[in-house]
Scaffold this motif. Sequence first.
Motif, PDB file in Angstrom:
ATOM      1  N   HIS A  78     -30.402 -35.875 -22.571  1.00  0.00           N
ATOM      2  CA  HIS A  78     -31.398 -35.440 -23.552  1.00  0.00           C
ATOM      3  C   HIS A  78     -31.825 -34.002 -23.300  1.00  0.00           C
ATOM      4  O   HIS A  78     -32.149 -33.625 -22.176  1.00  0.00           O
ATOM      5  CB  HIS A  78     -32.630 -36.353 -23.498  1.00  0.00           C
ATOM      6  N   GLY A  79     -31.846 -33.208 -24.350  1.00  0.00           N
ATOM      7  CA  GLY A  79     -32.348 -31.845 -24.261  1.00  0.00           C
ATOM      8  C   GLY A  79     -31.252 -30.809 -24.333  1.00  0.00           C
ATOM      9  O   GLY A  79     -30.063 -31.115 -24.392  1.00  0.00           O
ATOM     10  N   GLN A  80     -31.693 -29.559 -24.355  1.00  0.00           N
ATOM     11  CA  GLN A  80     -30.785 -28.425 -24.480  1.00  0.00           C
ATOM     12  C   GLN A  80     -30.784 -27.587 -23.208  1.00  0.00           C
ATOM     13  O   GLN A  80     -31.625 -27.765 -22.352  1.00  0.00           O
ATOM     14  CB  GLN A  80     -31.173 -27.569 -25.692  1.00  0.00           C
ATOM     15  N   GLU A  81     -29.831 -26.678 -23.125  1.00  0.00           N
ATOM     16  CA  GLU A  81     -29.665 -25.841 -21.935  1.00  0.00           C
ATOM     17  C   GLU A  81     -29.712 -24.355 -22.287  1.00  0.00           C
ATOM     18  O   GLU A  81     -28.922 -23.559 -21.800  1.00  0.00           O
ATOM     19  CB  GLU A  81     -28.336 -26.173 -21.255  1.00  0.00           C
ATOM     20  N   PHE A  82     -30.663 -23.960 -23.119  1.00  0.00           N
ATOM     21  CA  PHE A  82     -30.784 -22.553 -23.501  1.00  0.00           C
ATOM     22  C   PHE A  82     -31.132 -21.664 -22.315  1.00  0.00           C
ATOM     23  O   PHE A  82     -30.809 -20.480 -22.312  1.00  0.00           O
ATOM     24  CB  PHE A  82     -31.842 -22.362 -24.586  1.00  0.00           C
ATOM     25  N   ASP A  83     -31.787 -22.209 -21.299  1.00  0.00           N
ATOM     26  CA  ASP A  83     -32.162 -21.412 -20.125  1.00  0.00           C
ATOM     27  C   ASP A  83     -30.945 -20.794 -19.438  1.00  0.00           C
ATOM     28  O   ASP A  83     -31.052 -19.745 -18.799  1.00  0.00           O
ATOM     29  CB  ASP A  83     -32.942 -22.252 -19.106  1.00  0.00           C
ATOM     30  N   ASP A  84     -29.789 -21.433 -19.585  1.00  0.00           N
ATOM     31  CA  ASP A  84     -28.565 -20.909 -18.965  1.00  0.00           C
ATOM     32  C   ASP A  84     -28.106 -19.593 -19.602  1.00  0.00           C
ATOM     33  O   ASP A  84     -27.298 -18.875 -19.022  1.00  0.00           O
ATOM     34  CB  ASP A  84     -27.437 -21.931 -19.059  1.00  0.00           C
ATOM     35  N   LEU A  85     -28.603 -19.268 -20.800  1.00  0.00           N
ATOM     36  CA  LEU A  85     -28.205 -18.042 -21.489  1.00  0.00           C
ATOM     37  C   LEU A  85     -29.065 -16.840 -21.103  1.00  0.00           C
ATOM     38  O   LEU A  85     -28.639 -15.704 -21.259  1.00  0.00           O
ATOM     39  CB  LEU A  85     -28.305 -18.237 -23.003  1.00  0.00           C
ATOM     40  N   ILE A  86     -30.257 -17.103 -20.614  1.00  0.00           N
ATOM     41  CA  ILE A  86     -31.217 -16.032 -20.357  1.00  0.00           C
ATOM     42  C   ILE A  86     -30.758 -15.163 -19.192  1.00  0.00           C
ATOM     43  O   ILE A  86     -30.406 -15.648 -18.122  1.00  0.00           O
ATOM     44  CB  ILE A  86     -32.618 -16.616 -20.091  1.00  0.00           C
ATOM     45  N   GLY A  87     -30.776 -13.847 -19.413  1.00  0.00           N
ATOM     46  CA  GLY A  87     -30.481 -12.888 -18.356  1.00  0.00           C
ATOM     47  C   GLY A  87     -29.026 -12.784 -17.948  1.00  0.00           C
ATOM     48  O   GLY A  87     -28.718 -12.204 -16.913  1.00  0.00           O
ATOM     49  N   ARG A  88     -28.118 -13.320 -18.727  1.00  0.00           N
ATOM     50  CA  ARG A  88     -26.693 -13.282 -18.364  1.00  0.00           C
ATOM     51  C   ARG A  88     -25.995 -12.024 -18.873  1.00  0.00           C
ATOM     52  O   ARG A  88     -24.889 -11.745 -18.460  1.00  0.00           O
ATOM     53  CB  ARG A  88     -25.966 -14.515 -18.911  1.00  0.00           C
ATOM     54  N   GLY A  89     -26.611 -11.302 -19.799  1.00  0.00           N
ATOM     55  CA  GLY A  89     -26.006 -10.087 -20.317  1.00  0.00           C
ATOM     56  C   GLY A  89     -24.854 -10.320 -21.277  1.00  0.00           C
ATOM     57  O   GLY A  89     -24.027  -9.441 -21.477  1.00  0.00           O
ATOM     58  N   TYR A  90     -24.787 -11.511 -21.865  1.00  0.00           N
ATOM     59  CA  TYR A  90     -23.731 -11.812 -22.820  1.00  0.00           C
ATOM     60  C   TYR A  90     -23.960 -11.041 -24.113  1.00  0.00           C
ATOM     61  O   TYR A  90     -25.084 -10.739 -24.490  1.00  0.00           O
ATOM     62  CB  TYR A  90     -23.701 -13.306 -23.152  1.00  0.00           C
ATOM     63  N   SER A  91     -22.883 -10.759 -24.833  1.00  0.00           N
ATOM     64  CA  SER A  91     -23.001 -10.124 -26.140  1.00  0.00           C
ATOM     65  C   SER A  91     -23.640 -11.107 -27.122  1.00  0.00           C
ATOM     66  O   SER A  91     -23.675 -12.316 -26.872  1.00  0.00           O
ATOM     67  CB  SER A  91     -21.622  -9.704 -26.651  1.00  0.00           C
ATOM     68  N   LYS A  92     -24.120 -10.594 -28.241  1.00  0.00           N
ATOM     69  CA  LYS A  92     -24.739 -11.464 -29.244  1.00  0.00           C
ATOM     70  C   LYS A  92     -23.738 -12.486 -29.781  1.00  0.00           C
ATOM     71  O   LYS A  92     -24.100 -13.637 -30.023  1.00  0.00           O
ATOM     72  CB  LYS A  92     -25.340 -10.638 -30.376  1.00  0.00           C
ATOM     73  N   ALA A  93     -22.499 -12.078 -29.937  1.00  0.00           N
ATOM     74  CA  ALA A  93     -21.478 -13.002 -30.446  1.00  0.00           C
ATOM     75  C   ALA A  93     -21.263 -14.174 -29.482  1.00  0.00           C
ATOM     76  O   ALA A  93     -21.150 -15.328 -29.906  1.00  0.00           O
ATOM     77  CB  ALA A  93     -20.166 -12.262 -30.681  1.00  0.00           C
ATOM     78  N   VAL A  94     -21.218 -13.874 -28.205  1.00  0.00           N
ATOM     79  CA  VAL A  94     -21.044 -14.934 -27.206  1.00  0.00           C
ATOM     80  C   VAL A  94     -22.272 -15.830 -27.180  1.00  0.00           C
ATOM     81  O   VAL A  94     -22.159 -17.066 -27.121  1.00  0.00           O
ATOM     82  CB  VAL A  94     -20.772 -14.326 -25.803  1.00  0.00           C
TER      83      VAL A  94
END
Length: 150
Positions: A78-94
């Motif tokens: 249950h739930g999402q893992e948006f925290d894994d995206l924060i601060g990674r420096g990925y491009s907007k497309a990624v």
Amino acid sequence: MPNLFPDDIGWSGADGAGTTDAEVTFGRSWRFDFEAGDFIMTPTRKVAAADEKEAWVQWCKKALLTPRYRHVIYSRNHGQEFDDLIGRGYSKAVQESEIQRIVTETLMVDPRTASVRNFVFTWADDACSFSCSITNVREESENIEGRTDA
């Protein structure tokens, strides 16, 4: 001795193929105001009931608001893992691709959900707002919105 590896595990497939309305239980729930953070009350001060479709849509919204693995009360599915995206420096497309993957995986856990598609992304600085269309096994659709500060 029981077989640890049964021949028929009864999976309908990761995409929900083979799942019909007759096999899926739609339940009722209480109406919730996500902006106010409280249940919606009737004029007689009772908690208002949500119909089956509204209960499913509310579950989807709640799942997108709940960080996965943070609260012991929820299962690990249950739930999402948006925290894994924060601060990674990925491009907007990624990031958009990852948000789409995370949202789809989060909502497809529920057997009532048949599809998640038609994503639209809006960026403001580092924050990404999105909307998507969800469809249940009864072919009822709804648009939902979410946000991540990726």
